[in-house]
Design a protein around this motif. Structure first.
Motif, PDB file in Angstrom:
ATOM      1  N   HIS A 172     -38.282  68.946 -23.043  1.00  8.65           N
ATOM      2  CA  HIS A 172     -37.390  67.816 -22.786  1.00  8.65           C
ATOM      3  C   HIS A 172     -36.278  67.787 -23.833  1.00  8.65           C
ATOM      4  N   VAL A 207     -44.933  57.541 -18.897  1.00  9.13           N
ATOM      5  CA  VAL A 207     -43.970  58.468 -19.476  1.00  9.13           C
ATOM      6  C   VAL A 207     -44.159  58.468 -20.987  1.00  9.13           C
ATOM      7  N   GLU A 225     -35.516  61.030 -18.648  1.00  6.30           N
ATOM      8  CA  GLU A 225     -36.780  60.285 -18.649  1.00  6.30           C
ATOM      9  C   GLU A 225     -36.699  58.975 -17.884  1.00  6.30           C
TER      10      GLU A 225
END
Length: 331
Positions: A122, A148, A137
């Protein structure tokens, strides 16, 4: 008794996977090149040799298939940990994640749950090609039924991944690529999970609250240290779990300091920072002595290597926002 080892984040993730698979025979790992090559970042090195092809499975280059198989496995009692090579490739699997993984518990009135984890690198900052540095996200944080989680250090990566694997519902586990090998930390392989849905206070302060997560915490902590030299005592909060959000810790901090800056590399519009700012405005407005400011990525596709750093929040921009907040100004 287990001993502390100095590990980088990708090594801590590998350690957590080994521990989870050792302790629970229902945990399986799947993804592109996770068995033979140990994953694109080598996060799954050694798993295939230790646990065999029935528990560590290479898949075709098909993210929809990876997500769909994981939902089926989870519904039938396994605990799949799926790796998507880069976050920019996860979008093909969103149909399965949004329409099935997130809804399985409500659809079956809790007769079935979906204990699956989707791991993916990420964020930007490693000079990668397009689709290899996404920070989206907010897409997943918007979906009811999905957790998450974004670790910001090796120790938290180890503990949060163990917690995610043990969770009975689906977890999107976003691993900051920029931190994979840039930071070393002492990690103990004790099998202890860290709490999900909790923020971590990394630095205590009285004057200002700096809120961030993932790789952006590096610059946020550096900014807090620089601000301290200038007489501003900043508290730094690592959100860690964007959904569900630990609102109590955030509200308590801002209620104490009265000033807040939110830092993230996701695009500004409709970003997670806006949700956090709205939460604080609703529940800590009496304590606020200045408007909440955000230091974020830009509303554009993350640029290629030459301009990538211009996209990311830096120490200077965080300090500038902090001084503006302390002076009651807008940027």
């Amino acid at each position: 008794m287990s001993e502390d080892k100095s590990l980088c984040m990708v090594e801590a993730i590998n350690l957590a996977l080994h521990r989870a698979m050792q302790d629970d025979p229902d945990v399986v790992v799947l993804g592109e090149d996770v068995a033979g090559n140990g994953g694109v970042f080598r996060a799954t090195v050694g798993l295939h040799e230790r646990f065999g092809f029935r528990r560590v499975m290479d898949t075709p280059l098909a993210e929809t298939l990876i997500a769909g198989i994981s939902v089926g496995m989870a519904a039938q009692g396994l605990k799949p940990v799926a790796e998507i090579q880069f976050m920019g490739f996860i979008y093909a699997g969103m149909e399965q994640l949004i329409s099935h993984a997130s809804r399985l518990r409500s659809r079956t009135r809790s007769r079935l749950s979906c204990p699956m984890v989707v791991r993916t690198p990420h964020g930007a900052g490693i000079h990668a090609p397009e689709h290899h540095g996404e920070s989206t996200e907010a897409l997943f944080a918007h979906i009811p039924g999905l957790r998450v989680v974004i670790p910001s250090s090796p120790r938290r990566a180890y503990g949060l991944l163990l917690a995610a694997i043990a969770d009975p519902d689906p977890v999107i586990f976003l691993e900051p690529t920029r931190l994979y090998r840039s930071v070393q930390q002492r990690v103990r392989d004790d099998g202890k999970a860290l709490p999900l849905d909790s923020c971590f206070t990394l630095r205590e302060g009285q004057d200002l609250t700096l809120i961030s997560w993932g790789a952006a915490l590096k610059e946020t902590l550096e900014a807090a240290a620089l601000l301290a030299e200038q007489g501003v005592d900043a508290e730094v909060i690592d959100v860690a779990c964007l959904k569900p959000l630990d609102s109590q810790t955030l509200i308590a901090s801002v209620s104490k300091t009265g000033h807040c800056v939110i830092v993230h590399e996701a695009a500004r519009s409709y970003g997670p920072g806006a949700e956090i700012a709205a939460l604080l405005q609703e529940h800590a407005w009496q304590a606020l002595r200045a408007p909440i400011l955000r230091v974020t990525g830009l509303d554009c596709v993350i640029p290629y290597a030459r301009q990538e750093l211009a996209y990311l929040p830096d120490v200077q921009s965080i300090c500038q926002a902090a001084r503006a907040v302390m002076n009651g100004e807008q940027l």
